[in-house]
Design a protein around this motif. Structure first.
Motif, PDB file in Angstrom:
ATOM      1  N   ASN A  91      51.095  50.312  50.651  1.00 37.14           N
ATOM      2  CA  ASN A  91      51.963  49.316  50.031  1.00 37.14           C
ATOM      3  C   ASN A  91      51.800  47.904  50.586  1.00 37.14           C
ATOM      4  N   PHE A  92      50.948  47.719  51.586  1.00 42.00           N
ATOM      5  CA  PHE A  92      50.862  46.412  52.233  1.00 42.00           C
ATOM      6  C   PHE A  92      49.407  45.960  52.325  1.00 42.00           C
ATOM      7  N   PHE A  93      49.137  44.793  51.760  1.00 42.29           N
ATOM      8  CA  PHE A  93      47.826  44.157  51.858  1.00 42.29           C
ATOM      9  C   PHE A  93      47.833  43.301  53.111  1.00 42.29           C
ATOM     10  N   GLU A  94      46.946  43.613  54.073  1.00 44.89           N
ATOM     11  CA  GLU A  94      46.908  42.853  55.324  1.00 44.89           C
ATOM     12  C   GLU A  94      46.022  41.627  55.232  1.00 44.89           C
ATOM     13  N   ASP A  95      44.764  41.815  54.814  1.00 44.68           N
ATOM     14  CA  ASP A  95      43.881  40.666  54.700  1.00 44.68           C
ATOM     15  C   ASP A  95      42.613  41.023  53.945  1.00 44.68           C
ATOM     16  N   CYS A  96      41.854  39.983  53.666  1.00 41.32           N
ATOM     17  CA  CYS A  96      40.548  40.101  53.024  1.00 41.32           C
ATOM     18  C   CYS A  96      39.617  39.172  53.788  1.00 41.32           C
ATOM     19  N   THR A  97      38.440  39.670  54.091  1.00 38.44           N
ATOM     20  CA  THR A  97      37.465  38.847  54.797  1.00 38.44           C
ATOM     21  C   THR A  97      36.071  39.186  54.284  1.00 38.44           C
ATOM     22  N   CYS A  98      35.072  38.576  54.864  1.00 35.77           N
ATOM     23  CA  CYS A  98      33.707  38.751  54.383  1.00 35.77           C
ATOM     24  C   CYS A  98      32.730  38.721  55.554  1.00 35.77           C
ATOM     25  N   VAL A  99      31.602  39.387  55.371  1.00 38.31           N
ATOM     26  CA  VAL A  99      30.506  39.364  56.344  1.00 38.31           C
ATOM     27  C   VAL A  99      29.233  39.019  55.572  1.00 38.31           C
ATOM     28  N   ASP A 100      28.441  38.133  56.120  1.00 40.20           N
ATOM     29  CA  ASP A 100      27.148  37.772  55.536  1.00 40.20           C
ATOM     30  C   ASP A 100      26.065  38.526  56.294  1.00 40.20           C
ATOM     31  N   TRP A 101      25.387  39.444  55.625  1.00 42.39           N
ATOM     32  CA  TRP A 101      24.334  40.255  56.247  1.00 42.39           C
ATOM     33  C   TRP A 101      22.950  39.683  55.962  1.00 42.39           C
ATOM     34  N   PHE A 102      22.846  38.383  55.681  1.00 43.02           N
ATOM     35  CA  PHE A 102      21.571  37.742  55.378  1.00 43.02           C
ATOM     36  C   PHE A 102      20.535  38.101  56.437  1.00 43.02           C
ATOM     37  N   PRO A 103      19.318  38.470  56.078  1.00 44.71           N
ATOM     38  CA  PRO A 103      18.670  38.479  54.773  1.00 44.71           C
ATOM     39  C   PRO A 103      18.756  39.817  54.032  1.00 44.71           C
ATOM     40  N   THR A 104      19.572  40.728  54.496  1.00 42.98           N
ATOM     41  CA  THR A 104      19.699  42.044  53.865  1.00 42.98           C
ATOM     42  C   THR A 104      20.407  41.929  52.515  1.00 42.98           C
ATOM     43  N   GLU A 105      20.045  42.801  51.578  1.00 43.26           N
ATOM     44  CA  GLU A 105      20.741  42.894  50.291  1.00 43.26           C
ATOM     45  C   GLU A 105      21.319  44.290  50.155  1.00 43.26           C
ATOM     46  N   PRO A 106      22.511  44.448  49.630  1.00 44.07           N
ATOM     47  CA  PRO A 106      23.428  43.410  49.222  1.00 44.07           C
ATOM     48  C   PRO A 106      23.863  42.561  50.413  1.00 44.07           C
ATOM     49  N   ARG A 107      23.899  41.279  50.173  1.00 44.95           N
ATOM     50  CA  ARG A 107      24.070  40.321  51.263  1.00 44.95           C
ATOM     51  C   ARG A 107      25.487  40.287  51.825  1.00 44.95           C
ATOM     52  N   PHE A 108      26.484  40.290  50.964  1.00 49.77           N
ATOM     53  CA  PHE A 108      27.862  40.099  51.419  1.00 49.77           C
ATOM     54  C   PHE A 108      28.645  41.404  51.401  1.00 49.77           C
ATOM     55  N   GLN A 109      29.497  41.555  52.395  1.00 51.16           N
ATOM     56  CA  GLN A 109      30.417  42.690  52.462  1.00 51.16           C
ATOM     57  C   GLN A 109      31.827  42.117  52.439  1.00 51.16           C
ATOM     58  N   VAL A 110      32.544  42.343  51.341  1.00 48.82           N
ATOM     59  CA  VAL A 110      33.929  41.891  51.230  1.00 48.82           C
ATOM     60  C   VAL A 110      34.799  43.042  51.711  1.00 48.82           C
ATOM     61  N   THR A 111      35.679  42.761  52.671  1.00 49.95           N
ATOM     62  CA  THR A 111      36.477  43.791  53.335  1.00 49.95           C
ATOM     63  C   THR A 111      37.960  43.539  53.112  1.00 49.95           C
ATOM     64  N   TYR A 112      38.671  44.604  52.731  1.00 50.46           N
ATOM     65  CA  TYR A 112      40.110  44.554  52.515  1.00 50.46           C
ATOM     66  C   TYR A 112      40.767  45.543  53.472  1.00 50.46           C
ATOM     67  N   HIS A 113      41.820  45.106  54.181  1.00 43.06           N
ATOM     68  CA  HIS A 113      42.576  45.984  55.074  1.00 43.06           C
ATOM     69  C   HIS A 113      43.932  46.262  54.444  1.00 43.06           C
ATOM     70  N   LEU A 114      44.248  47.554  54.296  1.00 43.55           N
ATOM     71  CA  LEU A 114      45.488  47.980  53.651  1.00 43.55           C
ATOM     72  C   LEU A 114      46.290  48.854  54.607  1.00 43.55           C
ATOM     73  N   LEU A 115      47.605  48.804  54.473  1.00 40.71           N
ATOM     74  CA  LEU A 115      48.497  49.552  55.359  1.00 40.71           C
ATOM     75  C   LEU A 115      49.507  50.331  54.537  1.00 40.71           C
ATOM     76  N   SER A 116      49.817  51.549  54.988  1.00 37.24           N
ATOM     77  CA  SER A 116      50.898  52.347  54.421  1.00 37.24           C
ATOM     78  C   SER A 116      51.986  52.450  55.481  1.00 37.24           C
ATOM     79  N   HIS A 117      53.137  51.831  55.217  1.00 40.01           N
ATOM     80  CA  HIS A 117      54.246  51.926  56.160  1.00 40.01           C
ATOM     81  C   HIS A 117      54.773  53.359  56.207  1.00 40.01           C
ATOM     82  N   LYS A 118      54.842  54.002  55.063  1.00 39.87           N
ATOM     83  CA  LYS A 118      55.368  55.363  54.982  1.00 39.87           C
ATOM     84  C   LYS A 118      54.473  56.361  55.717  1.00 39.87           C
ATOM     85  N   LEU A 119      53.169  56.267  55.488  1.00 40.03           N
ATOM     86  CA  LEU A 119      52.222  57.193  56.116  1.00 40.03           C
ATOM     87  C   LEU A 119      51.827  56.761  57.528  1.00 40.03           C
ATOM     88  N   LYS A 120      52.146  55.511  57.870  1.00 45.54           N
ATOM     89  CA  LYS A 120      51.739  54.934  59.160  1.00 45.54           C
ATOM     90  C   LYS A 120      50.222  55.025  59.346  1.00 45.54           C
TER      91      LYS A 120
END
Length: 169
Positions: free
Chosen positions: A69-98
């Motif tokens: 139920n909780f969106f913590e953040d979104c960030t990115c990593v550039d793996w240049f010169p590797t493809e796929p180049r970018f890794q978009v990362t989302y951190h999610l939290l469940s208060h109920k499930l901890k």
């Protein structure tokens, strides 16, 4: 990915591959997201689920329905010169499930683009703008995708690994 034979601290080495696979299959996030998961990794008591970029909105909705139920953040990593180049990362939290999970989507570098999740979590707005501003990853469907840190007339995206560092003050 670490090899359990050379790294005894991996969950596979401690509990065995079958036990880790069973724990993943029993995890609330995996049950709700199984249709979208491309890869899963359980390491250091953290679950990372890789999803296809075009499925990120549906995966976030499924995670939300699974109790995250909780969106913590979104960030990115550039793996240049590797493809796929970018890794978009989302951190999610469940208060109920901890529990926390990490959703990642890998985006190709030629025209980096991924759907915006602001329709699921409006709090993603500024995080997506920051990733766009500093890495150049476009979030399709974002309500106002503009620069947030750099001046509007700034050329380029300063956290890209191929960004020229000479000549700027």
């Amino acid at each position: 990915m670490s090899d359990p034979a050379t790294n005894p601290a991996t969950p596979e080495a401690v509990f065995g591959k079958e036990a880790v696979a069973a724990a993943l299959a029993d995890h609330a996030a995996v049950k709700g997201l199984e249709a979208f998961i491309v890869d899963a990794k359980w390491d250091r008591n953290e679950l990372t689920l890789t999803v296809a970029p075009e499925s990120i909105v549906e995966a976030c909705k499924a995670a939300q329905a699974s109790g995250y139920n909780f969106f913590e953040d979104c960030t990115c990593v550039d793996w240049f010169p590797t493809e796929p180049r970018f890794q978009v990362t989302y951190h999610l939290l469940s208060h109920k499930l901890k529990q926390r999970i990490r959703l990642i989507a890998r985006v190709h570098g030629d025209t980096p683009s991924i759907p915006s999740i602001t329709s699921v979590w409006p709090a993603a707005n500024f995080y997506e703008r920051e990733v766009f501003d500093l890495f150049g990853v476009r979030f399709e469907g974002h309500p106002r995708l503009t620069r947030i840190m750099m001046p509007d007339n700034w050329n380029g995206h300063p956290l890209r690994k191929d960004y020229p560092v000479e000549g700027y003050r």
